[in-house]
Design a protein around this motif. Structure first.
Motif, PDB file in Angstrom:
ATOM      1  N   UNK A 190     -48.789 -55.860 -21.208  1.00  0.00           N
ATOM      2  CA  UNK A 190     -49.357 -55.812 -22.559  1.00  0.00           C
ATOM      3  C   UNK A 190     -50.781 -55.279 -22.572  1.00  0.00           C
ATOM      4  N   UNK A 191     -51.477 -55.425 -21.447  1.00  0.00           N
ATOM      5  CA  UNK A 191     -52.884 -55.028 -21.383  1.00  0.00           C
ATOM      6  C   UNK A 191     -53.072 -53.525 -21.196  1.00  0.00           C
ATOM      7  N   UNK A 192     -52.033 -52.845 -20.757  1.00  0.00           N
ATOM      8  CA  UNK A 192     -52.177 -51.415 -20.463  1.00  0.00           C
ATOM      9  C   UNK A 192     -50.966 -50.613 -20.903  1.00  0.00           C
ATOM     10  N   UNK A 193     -50.290 -51.076 -21.938  1.00  0.00           N
ATOM     11  CA  UNK A 193     -49.070 -50.392 -22.366  1.00  0.00           C
ATOM     12  C   UNK A 193     -49.364 -48.956 -22.784  1.00  0.00           C
ATOM     13  N   UNK A 194     -50.555 -48.692 -23.288  1.00  0.00           N
ATOM     14  CA  UNK A 194     -50.907 -47.312 -23.674  1.00  0.00           C
ATOM     15  C   UNK A 194     -50.972 -46.398 -22.463  1.00  0.00           C
ATOM     16  N   UNK A 195     -51.367 -46.944 -21.304  1.00  0.00           N
ATOM     17  CA  UNK A 195     -51.401 -46.137 -20.082  1.00  0.00           C
ATOM     18  C   UNK A 195     -49.987 -45.821 -19.615  1.00  0.00           C
ATOM     19  N   UNK A 196     -49.077 -46.773 -19.753  1.00  0.00           N
ATOM     20  CA  UNK A 196     -47.677 -46.519 -19.409  1.00  0.00           C
ATOM     21  C   UNK A 196     -47.121 -45.408 -20.294  1.00  0.00           C
ATOM     22  N   UNK A 197     -47.432 -45.469 -21.583  1.00  0.00           N
ATOM     23  CA  UNK A 197     -46.939 -44.447 -22.512  1.00  0.00           C
ATOM     24  C   UNK A 197     -47.473 -43.069 -22.134  1.00  0.00           C
ATOM     25  N   UNK A 198     -48.746 -42.983 -21.803  1.00  0.00           N
ATOM     26  CA  UNK A 198     -49.339 -41.697 -21.421  1.00  0.00           C
ATOM     27  C   UNK A 198     -48.679 -41.143 -20.170  1.00  0.00           C
ATOM     28  N   UNK A 199     -48.476 -41.999 -19.169  1.00  0.00           N
ATOM     29  CA  UNK A 199     -47.878 -41.551 -17.917  1.00  0.00           C
ATOM     30  C   UNK A 199     -46.447 -41.081 -18.132  1.00  0.00           C
ATOM     31  N   UNK A 200     -45.675 -41.822 -18.894  1.00  0.00           N
ATOM     32  CA  UNK A 200     -44.279 -41.444 -19.111  1.00  0.00           C
ATOM     33  C   UNK A 200     -44.146 -40.214 -19.990  1.00  0.00           C
ATOM     34  N   UNK A 201     -45.037 -40.076 -20.955  1.00  0.00           N
ATOM     35  CA  UNK A 201     -45.012 -38.859 -21.771  1.00  0.00           C
ATOM     36  C   UNK A 201     -45.338 -37.641 -20.916  1.00  0.00           C
ATOM     37  N   UNK A 202     -46.302 -37.800 -20.002  1.00  0.00           N
ATOM     38  CA  UNK A 202     -46.638 -36.704 -19.105  1.00  0.00           C
ATOM     39  C   UNK A 202     -45.518 -36.348 -18.159  1.00  0.00           C
ATOM     40  N   UNK A 203     -44.624 -37.319 -17.910  1.00  0.00           N
ATOM     41  CA  UNK A 203     -43.482 -37.091 -17.026  1.00  0.00           C
ATOM     42  C   UNK A 203     -42.233 -36.650 -17.793  1.00  0.00           C
ATOM     43  N   UNK A 204     -42.381 -36.439 -19.088  1.00  0.00           N
ATOM     44  CA  UNK A 204     -41.265 -35.893 -19.855  1.00  0.00           C
ATOM     45  C   UNK A 204     -40.684 -36.788 -20.918  1.00  0.00           C
ATOM     46  N   UNK A 205     -41.017 -38.089 -20.922  1.00  0.00           N
ATOM     47  CA  UNK A 205     -40.477 -38.975 -21.953  1.00  0.00           C
ATOM     48  C   UNK A 205     -41.391 -38.952 -23.178  1.00  0.00           C
ATOM     49  N   UNK A 206     -41.431 -37.802 -23.836  1.00  0.00           N
ATOM     50  CA  UNK A 206     -42.313 -37.631 -24.992  1.00  0.00           C
ATOM     51  C   UNK A 206     -41.862 -38.454 -26.188  1.00  0.00           C
ATOM     52  N   UNK A 207     -40.643 -38.992 -26.115  1.00  0.00           N
ATOM     53  CA  UNK A 207     -40.138 -39.814 -27.211  1.00  0.00           C
ATOM     54  C   UNK A 207     -40.717 -41.221 -27.201  1.00  0.00           C
ATOM     55  N   UNK A 208     -41.327 -41.630 -26.099  1.00  0.00           N
ATOM     56  CA  UNK A 208     -41.829 -42.997 -25.969  1.00  0.00           C
ATOM     57  C   UNK A 208     -43.316 -43.057 -26.320  1.00  0.00           C
ATOM     58  N   UNK A 209     -43.604 -43.493 -27.523  1.00  0.00           N
ATOM     59  CA  UNK A 209     -44.989 -43.670 -27.950  1.00  0.00           C
ATOM     60  C   UNK A 209     -45.474 -45.063 -27.562  1.00  0.00           C
ATOM     61  N   UNK A 210     -46.768 -45.266 -27.661  1.00  0.00           N
ATOM     62  CA  UNK A 210     -47.318 -46.595 -27.386  1.00  0.00           C
ATOM     63  C   UNK A 210     -46.681 -47.634 -28.305  1.00  0.00           C
ATOM     64  N   UNK A 211     -46.490 -47.291 -29.559  1.00  0.00           N
ATOM     65  CA  UNK A 211     -45.891 -48.228 -30.504  1.00  0.00           C
ATOM     66  C   UNK A 211     -44.456 -48.555 -30.121  1.00  0.00           C
TER      67      UNK A 211
END
Length: 303
Positions: A264-285
Protein backbone atom coordinates in the motif's frame (compact mmCIF):
# COMPACT_ATOMS: atom_id res chain seq x y z
CA UNK A 1 34.49 -3.92 -17.21
CA UNK A 2 36.68 -4.81 -20.16
CA UNK A 3 38.84 -7.06 -17.96
CA UNK A 4 35.85 -9.40 -17.65
CA UNK A 5 35.51 -9.84 -21.41
CA UNK A 6 37.35 -12.41 -23.45
CA UNK A 7 40.37 -11.59 -25.60
CA UNK A 8 39.27 -9.56 -28.60
CA UNK A 9 35.73 -9.02 -27.31
CA UNK A 10 34.09 -5.58 -27.14
CA UNK A 11 30.76 -4.07 -26.17
CA UNK A 12 28.70 -3.34 -29.27
CA UNK A 13 25.58 -1.88 -27.68
CA UNK A 14 23.57 -1.61 -24.48
CA UNK A 15 19.80 -2.05 -24.30
CA UNK A 16 17.74 -0.84 -21.34
CA UNK A 17 15.54 -3.52 -19.77
CA UNK A 18 12.29 -2.30 -18.26
CA UNK A 19 10.26 -3.41 -15.26
CA UNK A 20 12.56 -2.82 -12.28
CA UNK A 21 12.14 -0.34 -9.43
CA UNK A 22 15.35 -0.19 -7.39
CA UNK A 23 18.02 -0.64 -10.08
CA UNK A 24 18.63 -0.07 -13.77
CA UNK A 25 19.17 -3.11 -15.97
CA UNK A 26 20.96 -3.20 -19.32
CA UNK A 27 21.54 -6.06 -21.70
CA UNK A 28 25.01 -5.73 -23.21
CA UNK A 29 25.72 -7.17 -26.63
CA UNK A 30 29.32 -8.36 -26.76
CA UNK A 31 31.08 -8.78 -30.09
CA UNK A 32 33.36 -11.82 -30.29
CA UNK A 33 36.54 -12.18 -32.38
CA UNK A 34 34.86 -14.65 -34.76
CA UNK A 35 32.22 -12.08 -35.71
CA UNK A 36 29.53 -13.50 -33.42
CA UNK A 37 27.85 -12.02 -30.39
CA UNK A 38 26.92 -12.97 -26.85
CA UNK A 39 25.07 -11.11 -24.10
CA UNK A 40 25.66 -10.05 -20.52
CA UNK A 41 23.39 -8.14 -18.14
CA UNK A 42 24.54 -5.16 -16.07
CA UNK A 43 22.55 -4.26 -12.95
CA UNK A 44 23.34 -0.79 -11.57
CA UNK A 45 22.02 1.19 -8.61
CA UNK A 46 21.67 4.72 -9.98
CA UNK A 47 18.89 6.41 -8.02
CA UNK A 48 20.35 8.16 -4.94
CA UNK A 49 17.48 6.75 -2.88
CA UNK A 50 18.71 3.21 -3.54
CA UNK A 51 22.47 3.78 -3.86
CA UNK A 52 22.72 3.72 -0.07
CA UNK A 53 21.45 0.13 -0.14
CA UNK A 54 23.65 -0.92 -3.05
CA UNK A 55 26.65 -2.39 -1.23
CA UNK A 56 24.53 -4.69 0.90
CA UNK A 57 22.15 -5.62 -1.93
CA UNK A 58 24.83 -6.36 -4.51
CA UNK A 59 26.95 -8.31 -2.05
CA UNK A 60 23.97 -10.47 -1.14
CA UNK A 61 23.10 -10.97 -4.79
CA UNK A 62 26.66 -11.99 -5.65
CA UNK A 63 26.67 -14.45 -2.74
CA UNK A 64 23.31 -15.87 -3.84
CA UNK A 65 24.38 -16.34 -7.46
CA UNK A 66 27.53 -18.10 -6.26
CA UNK A 67 25.41 -20.42 -4.10
CA UNK A 68 22.89 -21.12 -6.86
CA UNK A 69 25.56 -22.10 -9.37
CA UNK A 70 25.74 -25.50 -7.70
CA UNK A 71 22.00 -26.15 -7.41
CA UNK A 72 18.97 -27.00 -9.53
CA UNK A 73 17.55 -23.49 -9.11
CA UNK A 74 17.82 -21.68 -12.44
CA UNK A 75 19.58 -18.31 -12.18
CA UNK A 76 22.13 -16.16 -14.05
CA UNK A 77 25.82 -16.77 -13.48
CA UNK A 78 27.92 -14.19 -11.64
CA UNK A 79 30.58 -12.53 -13.79
CA UNK A 80 31.73 -9.66 -11.58
CA UNK A 81 30.48 -7.31 -8.87
CA UNK A 82 31.49 -3.79 -7.87
CA UNK A 83 29.28 -3.00 -4.87
CA UNK A 84 31.01 0.27 -3.94
CA UNK A 85 31.57 1.67 -7.46
CA UNK A 86 35.35 1.39 -7.36
CA UNK A 87 35.59 0.64 -11.10
CA UNK A 88 32.10 1.53 -12.31
CA UNK A 89 30.27 4.83 -12.33
CA UNK A 90 27.58 3.28 -10.12
CA UNK A 91 27.47 0.23 -7.82
CA UNK A 92 26.94 -2.62 -10.26
CA UNK A 93 26.80 -6.36 -10.84
CA UNK A 94 27.59 -8.10 -14.11
CA UNK A 95 25.96 -11.46 -14.83
CA UNK A 96 25.35 -13.85 -17.67
CA UNK A 97 22.32 -13.32 -19.84
CA UNK A 98 19.64 -16.00 -19.66
CA UNK A 99 17.16 -16.54 -22.47
CA UNK A 100 13.53 -15.90 -21.69
CA UNK A 101 11.37 -13.01 -20.58
CA UNK A 102 9.14 -12.04 -17.70
CA UNK A 103 5.45 -12.43 -18.50
CA UNK A 104 2.97 -10.10 -16.85
CA UNK A 105 0.00 -10.66 -19.18
CA UNK A 106 -3.17 -12.39 -18.04
CA UNK A 107 -3.09 -14.94 -20.85
CA UNK A 108 -1.66 -18.23 -19.63
CA UNK A 109 -1.51 -17.28 -15.96
CA UNK A 110 -3.33 -20.48 -14.96
CA UNK A 111 -0.47 -22.57 -16.37
CA UNK A 112 2.31 -20.34 -15.02
CA UNK A 113 1.14 -20.28 -11.39
CA UNK A 114 2.00 -23.97 -10.73
CA UNK A 115 5.42 -23.40 -12.32
CA UNK A 116 6.04 -20.42 -10.05
CA UNK A 117 4.96 -22.46 -7.04
CA UNK A 118 7.26 -25.39 -7.83
CA UNK A 119 10.18 -23.04 -8.39
CA UNK A 120 9.62 -21.31 -5.06
CA UNK A 121 9.46 -24.66 -3.25
CA UNK A 122 12.88 -25.46 -4.76
CA UNK A 123 14.29 -22.16 -3.54
CA UNK A 124 13.02 -22.75 -0.02
CA UNK A 125 14.66 -26.19 -0.02
CA UNK A 126 18.13 -24.64 -0.32
CA UNK A 127 20.33 -24.92 2.76
CA UNK A 128 23.28 -22.53 2.37
CA UNK A 129 26.40 -23.22 4.42
CA UNK A 130 26.24 -19.63 5.67
CA UNK A 131 22.79 -18.44 6.64
CA UNK A 132 21.87 -15.07 5.11
CA UNK A 133 20.68 -12.22 7.30
CA UNK A 134 17.26 -12.37 8.93
CA UNK A 135 14.38 -10.96 6.92
CA UNK A 136 13.14 -7.40 7.41
CA UNK A 137 9.62 -6.04 7.19
CA UNK A 138 9.56 -2.27 7.45
CA UNK A 139 5.80 -1.71 7.34
CA UNK A 140 4.19 -0.53 10.57
CA UNK A 141 0.53 0.09 11.43
CA UNK A 142 1.30 3.80 11.13
CA UNK A 143 2.93 3.59 7.70
CA UNK A 144 0.07 1.77 5.95
CA UNK A 145 -1.65 3.87 3.28
CA UNK A 146 -5.35 3.01 3.08
CA UNK A 147 -6.57 3.43 -0.53
CA UNK A 148 -9.30 5.96 -1.21
CA UNK A 149 -12.71 4.34 -0.93
CA UNK A 150 -11.33 1.16 0.65
CA UNK A 151 -13.30 -1.05 3.03
CA UNK A 152 -12.49 0.80 6.26
CA UNK A 153 -13.56 -2.04 8.53
CA UNK A 154 -11.45 -4.63 6.69
CA UNK A 155 -8.40 -2.39 6.58
CA UNK A 156 -8.70 -1.54 10.28
CA UNK A 157 -8.82 -5.27 11.01
CA UNK A 158 -5.81 -5.87 8.75
CA UNK A 159 -3.81 -3.16 10.47
CA UNK A 160 -4.69 -4.70 13.84
CA UNK A 161 -3.27 -8.01 12.58
CA UNK A 162 0.21 -6.55 12.14
CA UNK A 163 0.11 -4.87 15.54
CA UNK A 164 0.63 -8.34 16.96
CA UNK A 165 4.10 -9.92 17.26
CA UNK A 166 5.24 -12.05 14.34
CA UNK A 167 4.24 -15.72 14.72
CA UNK A 168 6.94 -18.35 15.32
CA UNK A 169 8.33 -19.92 12.17
CA UNK A 170 10.86 -22.38 10.81
CA UNK A 171 13.53 -20.49 8.87
CA UNK A 172 14.00 -20.96 5.14
CA UNK A 173 16.23 -19.46 2.45
CA UNK A 174 14.11 -16.66 0.96
CA UNK A 175 14.36 -14.90 -2.38
CA UNK A 176 12.37 -12.09 -0.74
CA UNK A 177 11.13 -10.60 -4.04
CA UNK A 178 9.83 -13.69 -5.78
CA UNK A 179 7.13 -12.56 -8.19
CA UNK A 180 6.34 -12.80 -11.93
CA UNK A 181 8.53 -9.83 -12.83
CA UNK A 182 11.58 -11.65 -11.48
CA UNK A 183 10.97 -14.95 -13.25
CA UNK A 184 11.94 -15.51 -16.89
CA UNK A 185 9.92 -17.82 -19.09
CA UNK A 186 10.34 -19.42 -22.47
CA UNK A 187 6.96 -19.63 -24.20
CA UNK A 188 6.55 -21.44 -27.52
CA UNK A 189 4.68 -19.35 -30.12
CA UNK A 190 0.90 -19.66 -29.73
CA UNK A 191 1.32 -22.25 -26.91
CA UNK A 192 1.22 -20.35 -23.58
CA UNK A 193 0.33 -23.56 -21.72
CA UNK A 194 3.76 -24.96 -22.65
CA UNK A 195 5.69 -22.18 -20.90
CA UNK A 196 8.77 -23.16 -18.89
CA UNK A 197 10.92 -21.22 -16.45
CA UNK A 198 14.42 -20.39 -17.66
CA UNK A 199 15.68 -18.37 -14.68
CA UNK A 200 14.84 -16.50 -11.48
CA UNK A 201 16.53 -13.08 -11.27
CA UNK A 202 17.05 -10.25 -8.77
CA UNK A 203 18.54 -11.98 -5.74
CA UNK A 204 19.52 -8.73 -4.00
CA UNK A 205 17.13 -9.18 -1.08
CA UNK A 206 17.89 -12.79 -0.17
CA UNK A 207 17.35 -13.45 3.50
CA UNK A 208 16.34 -16.03 6.09
CA UNK A 209 12.78 -16.27 7.34
CA UNK A 210 9.37 -17.92 6.98
CA UNK A 211 8.35 -19.51 3.70
CA UNK A 212 4.99 -17.80 4.26
CA UNK A 213 6.59 -14.41 3.66
CA UNK A 214 7.96 -15.29 0.21
CA UNK A 215 4.64 -16.88 -0.69
CA UNK A 216 2.74 -13.83 0.57
CA UNK A 217 4.80 -11.51 -1.62
CA UNK A 218 4.08 -13.52 -4.74
CA UNK A 219 0.40 -13.67 -3.73
CA UNK A 220 0.21 -9.87 -3.54
CA UNK A 221 1.83 -9.48 -6.94
CA UNK A 222 -0.46 -12.04 -8.57
CA UNK A 223 -3.52 -10.44 -6.97
CA UNK A 224 -2.62 -7.03 -8.34
CA UNK A 225 -1.46 -8.24 -11.74
CA UNK A 226 -4.19 -10.72 -12.57
CA UNK A 227 -7.01 -10.23 -10.06
CA UNK A 228 -7.43 -10.71 -6.29
CA UNK A 229 -8.43 -14.40 -6.44
CA UNK A 230 -5.00 -15.32 -7.86
CA UNK A 231 -3.44 -14.38 -4.52
CA UNK A 232 -5.06 -17.20 -2.58
CA UNK A 233 -4.75 -19.51 -5.58
CA UNK A 234 -0.97 -19.25 -5.26
CA UNK A 235 -1.16 -20.43 -1.64
CA UNK A 236 -2.93 -23.56 -2.88
CA UNK A 237 -0.43 -24.06 -5.71
CA UNK A 238 2.52 -23.78 -3.32
CA UNK A 239 1.13 -26.50 -1.08
CA UNK A 240 0.21 -28.66 -4.07
CA UNK A 241 3.88 -28.40 -5.10
CA UNK A 242 4.98 -29.77 -1.72
CA UNK A 243 5.61 -26.50 0.10
CA UNK A 244 4.85 -26.22 3.80
CA UNK A 245 3.19 -23.13 5.25
CA UNK A 246 1.96 -22.18 8.70
CA UNK A 247 -0.73 -24.63 9.79
CA UNK A 248 -2.72 -22.09 11.79
CA UNK A 249 -4.99 -19.75 9.82
CA UNK A 250 -4.14 -16.72 11.98
CA UNK A 251 -0.42 -17.22 11.30
CA UNK A 252 -0.97 -17.46 7.54
CA UNK A 253 -3.12 -14.37 7.73
CA UNK A 254 -0.36 -12.43 9.48
CA UNK A 255 2.16 -12.88 6.67
CA UNK A 256 -0.34 -12.46 3.84
CA UNK A 257 -1.73 -9.27 5.33
CA UNK A 258 1.68 -7.89 6.21
CA UNK A 259 2.86 -8.13 2.62
CA UNK A 260 -0.37 -6.75 1.23
CA UNK A 261 -0.20 -3.75 3.53
CA UNK A 262 3.45 -3.14 2.67
CA UNK A 263 2.41 -2.78 -0.97
CA UNK A 264 0.00 0.00 0.00
CA UNK A 265 2.93 2.33 0.63
CA UNK A 266 4.37 2.09 -2.87
CA UNK A 267 1.56 0.91 -5.12
CA UNK A 268 2.28 3.81 -7.49
CA UNK A 269 5.81 2.47 -8.01
CA UNK A 270 4.41 -0.96 -8.87
CA UNK A 271 2.09 0.66 -11.41
CA UNK A 272 4.95 2.60 -13.01
CA UNK A 273 7.15 -0.49 -13.26
CA UNK A 274 4.42 -2.66 -14.75
CA UNK A 275 3.34 0.00 -17.20
CA UNK A 276 6.95 0.30 -18.33
CA UNK A 277 6.98 -3.46 -18.84
CA UNK A 278 3.91 -3.37 -21.04
CA UNK A 279 0.92 -3.53 -18.69
CA UNK A 280 -0.29 -0.06 -19.65
CA UNK A 281 -3.81 -1.06 -18.63
CA UNK A 282 -2.86 -1.14 -14.93
CA UNK A 283 -3.12 2.33 -13.43
CA UNK A 284 -2.34 3.20 -9.83
CA UNK A 285 -6.07 3.43 -9.17
CA UNK A 286 -6.64 -0.02 -10.65
CA UNK A 287 -4.01 -1.50 -8.34
CA UNK A 288 -5.44 0.31 -5.31
CA UNK A 289 -8.86 -1.17 -6.02
CA UNK A 290 -7.45 -4.66 -6.51
CA UNK A 291 -5.40 -4.33 -3.33
CA UNK A 292 -8.51 -3.29 -1.41
CA UNK A 293 -10.43 -6.31 -2.70
CA UNK A 294 -7.50 -8.62 -1.92
CA UNK A 295 -6.97 -7.37 1.64
CA UNK A 296 -10.71 -7.51 2.29
CA UNK A 297 -10.82 -11.07 0.96
CA UNK A 298 -7.97 -12.11 3.26
CA UNK A 299 -9.73 -10.70 6.29
CA UNK A 300 -13.08 -12.23 5.39
CA UNK A 301 -11.53 -15.61 4.55
CA UNK A 302 -8.88 -16.15 7.20
CA UNK A 303 -9.63 -13.83 10.12
Amino acid sequence: MSEHLGAGERILRAEVLHGGITAEMRRLTIGTPDGGTRHLVLRSFVDPIYVEQAEDALTREADALTLLAGTDVLAPGLVAVDPTAVRCEYPSLLMTHVAGRSILDDEGVESRVPLLARQLVSIHALRPAEQPREFKTLTTPESVVVPEGADAVAWAAAIDVIREPAPPYEGRFLHRDFQPGNVLFDVPPARPADARITAVVDWAATSWGPADLDVAHCCTNLALLHGPHWGLRFVEAYEEAGGVLASVASERLYWLVRDGLSCSEEVHLWAQAWQGAGRTDLTTRDLEQRLDTYVTTLINTLA
